[in-house]
Design a protein around this motif. Structure first.
Motif, short mmCIF file in Angstrom:
data_model
loop_
_atom_site.label_atom_id
_atom_site.label_comp_id
_atom_site.label_asym_id
_atom_site.label_seq_id
_atom_site.Cartn_x
_atom_site.Cartn_y
_atom_site.Cartn_z
N THR A 65 46.23 31.03 50.73
CA THR A 65 47.22 30.17 50.08
C THR A 65 47.93 31.00 49.01
O THR A 65 47.49 32.11 48.67
N PRO A 66 49.05 30.51 48.45
CA PRO A 66 49.68 31.24 47.33
C PRO A 66 48.69 31.52 46.19
O PRO A 66 48.68 32.63 45.63
N ALA A 67 47.85 30.54 45.84
CA ALA A 67 46.84 30.77 44.81
C ALA A 67 45.84 31.82 45.26
O ALA A 67 45.37 32.64 44.47
N GLY A 68 45.51 31.79 46.55
CA GLY A 68 44.56 32.75 47.10
C GLY A 68 45.10 34.16 47.04
O GLY A 68 44.35 35.11 46.75
N LYS A 69 46.40 34.33 47.33
CA LYS A 69 47.01 35.67 47.25
C LYS A 69 46.92 36.22 45.83
O LYS A 69 46.62 37.40 45.62
N CYS A 70 47.18 35.34 44.86
CA CYS A 70 47.09 35.74 43.45
C CYS A 70 45.66 36.15 43.10
O CYS A 70 45.42 37.16 42.44
N TYR A 71 44.69 35.37 43.61
CA TYR A 71 43.28 35.63 43.30
C TYR A 71 42.81 36.95 43.93
O TYR A 71 42.10 37.73 43.31
N VAL A 72 43.24 37.20 45.16
CA VAL A 72 42.84 38.43 45.84
C VAL A 72 43.44 39.65 45.14
O VAL A 72 42.79 40.70 45.01
N GLU A 73 44.68 39.53 44.65
CA GLU A 73 45.27 40.64 43.90
C GLU A 73 44.47 40.93 42.65
O GLU A 73 44.26 42.09 42.27
N TYR A 74 44.00 39.86 42.00
CA TYR A 74 43.17 40.02 40.81
C TYR A 74 41.88 40.76 41.17
O TYR A 74 41.44 41.66 40.45
N ILE A 75 41.26 40.37 42.29
CA ILE A 75 40.02 41.02 42.72
C ILE A 75 40.25 42.51 42.98
O ILE A 75 39.45 43.35 42.57
N LYS A 76 41.35 42.84 43.65
CA LYS A 76 41.64 44.24 43.93
C LYS A 76 41.79 45.05 42.66
O LYS A 76 41.28 46.18 42.55
N GLU A 77 42.48 44.49 41.67
CA GLU A 77 42.65 45.19 40.40
C GLU A 77 41.30 45.37 39.70
O GLU A 77 41.02 46.42 39.11
N LEU A 78 40.49 44.33 39.77
CA LEU A 78 39.18 44.38 39.13
C LEU A 78 38.29 45.46 39.77
O LEU A 78 37.64 46.25 39.08
N LEU A 79 38.27 45.49 41.09
CA LEU A 79 37.44 46.47 41.79
C LEU A 79 37.96 47.90 41.58
O LEU A 79 37.18 48.84 41.48
N TYR A 80 39.29 48.03 41.49
CA TYR A 80 39.86 49.34 41.21
C TYR A 80 39.48 49.81 39.81
O TYR A 80 39.16 50.98 39.59
#
Length: 334
Positions: A65-80
């Motif tokens: 979902t749009p919220a999900g896309k935002c959340y996944v981007e956050y996860i990627k930044e966090l893991l990076y």
């Protein structure tokens, strides 16, 4: 984020990312070697805390979902960020001990190293630091043959085989001895923003006595560029390898010289010389930290460069604030 009251680990963030990549709960469960009900509960609990759905379960395959896309981007930044942190800690651990070989000209070293090393040693107390004080040309040769890790130099032009980080741009200043007939009273002792020497008077410098640095040194090279540009034939009183010597002699009424700005902050005189820049825009040099092109810098070396930049700022702030102070003895070191 909590699941059943327990803190959510980075591993569980990776579960969410895997579901998004696989676009299927069942495939993600197989990849992660966990049960599908566990992943479903994990996602449901997160969605409840977020107040929004992460996955659109009505689509096949699963989509964000749009919220999900935002959340996944956050996860990627966090893991990076986690990856960078691990690399950074590993670099620090790797370089807790070792050796750093630094090259620097004598004048730069005398005012930069005390400020730089004080802070660097706090972060890397077990690093052995070897300092070699050489001319610019010698320093560049040592960089190219890998016998230096870094070198700090002031140079008008850097060879293409050398990479570098600019620490500052520095004006070149002509120092006329006190009471020299070509000096104007307004330029006497003016170390902050010196006046440009009038272009129509440059030829008057021909046959004046000059103290020069050698051709292999950055300041020696710049001095000769100035003579060539303005067709000046100097009466070379002497050559020296030491900028401080040239500056002190000029300030003591021996002969004219050229010096980088730093020398004017480093020494003050009760009977001040005349200070001028040359040309519009003025002649200047780049003070850089140089290393062999193509070589990756360690974090230890990057930190040394950053501490050197900070040292330049600290030195200039301290001594510019002191420029209105007059000292009774000639050549008093600030």
């Amino acid at each position: 984020m909590a699941i059943g009251g327990a803190p959510m680990s980075l591993a569980k963030y990776r579960y969410i990312l895997t579901i998004a990549e696989q676009r299927s709960f069942s495939k993600a469960a197989e990849t992660l070697f966990v049960s599908q009900p566990y992943l479903s509960k994990l996602v449901k609990n997160i969605e409840e805390e977020l107040g929004a759905e992460i996955f659109d379960r009505s689509s096949s395959p699963l989509s964000l979902t749009p919220a999900g896309k935002c959340y996944v981007e956050y996860i990627k930044e966090l893991l990076y960020s986690e990856q960078k942190l691990k690399f950074r800690i590993g670099e620090i651990a790797k370089h807790l001990s070792g050796r750093l070989i630094i090259g620097i000209p004598q004048t730069l070293g005398s005012y930069l190293l005390p400020y730089t090393l004080e802070n660097f040693r706090k972060l890397y107390p077990r690093i052995e630091i070897i300092v070699e004080e050489l001319s610019n040309q010698q320093l560049l040769e040592r960089i190219l043959n890998n016998s230096l890790d870094l070198c700090c130099i002031g140079f008008p032009k850097i060879p293409k085989e050398i990479d570098y980080v600019v620490l500052k741009q520095e004006k070149i200043v002509m120092v006329l001895p006190p009471n020299h007939p070509l000096g104007d009273q307004k330029a006497k002792g003016k170390i902050i923003n010196p006046y440009p020497f009038p272009a129509d008077r440059m030829k008057q410098l021909s046959h004046e006595k000059f103290i020069l640095l050698t051709k292999s040194q950055g300041m020696g090279s710049i001095s000769r560029q100035i003579f060539e540009k303005y067709d000046i034939t100097p009466d070379v009183f002497m050559e020296t390898r030491n900028i401080e010597t040239a500056y002190r002699l000029a300030a003591s009424s021996i002969a004219i010289t050229f010096t980088p700005e730093v020398c004017m902050l480093y020494f003050r005189y009760d009977d001040e010389p005349y200070y001028y820049t040359i040309g519009v825009p003025p002649f200047q040099r780049s003070v850089v930290m140089a290393f062999k092109r193509g070589r990756l810098l360690s974090n230890t070396e990057k930190d040394f460069i950053n501490f050197t930049k900070a040292a330049i700022c600290d030195f200039e702030k301290k001594h510019i604030m002191d420029t209105n102070i007059r000292y009774p003895k000639k050549g008093t070191t600030l």
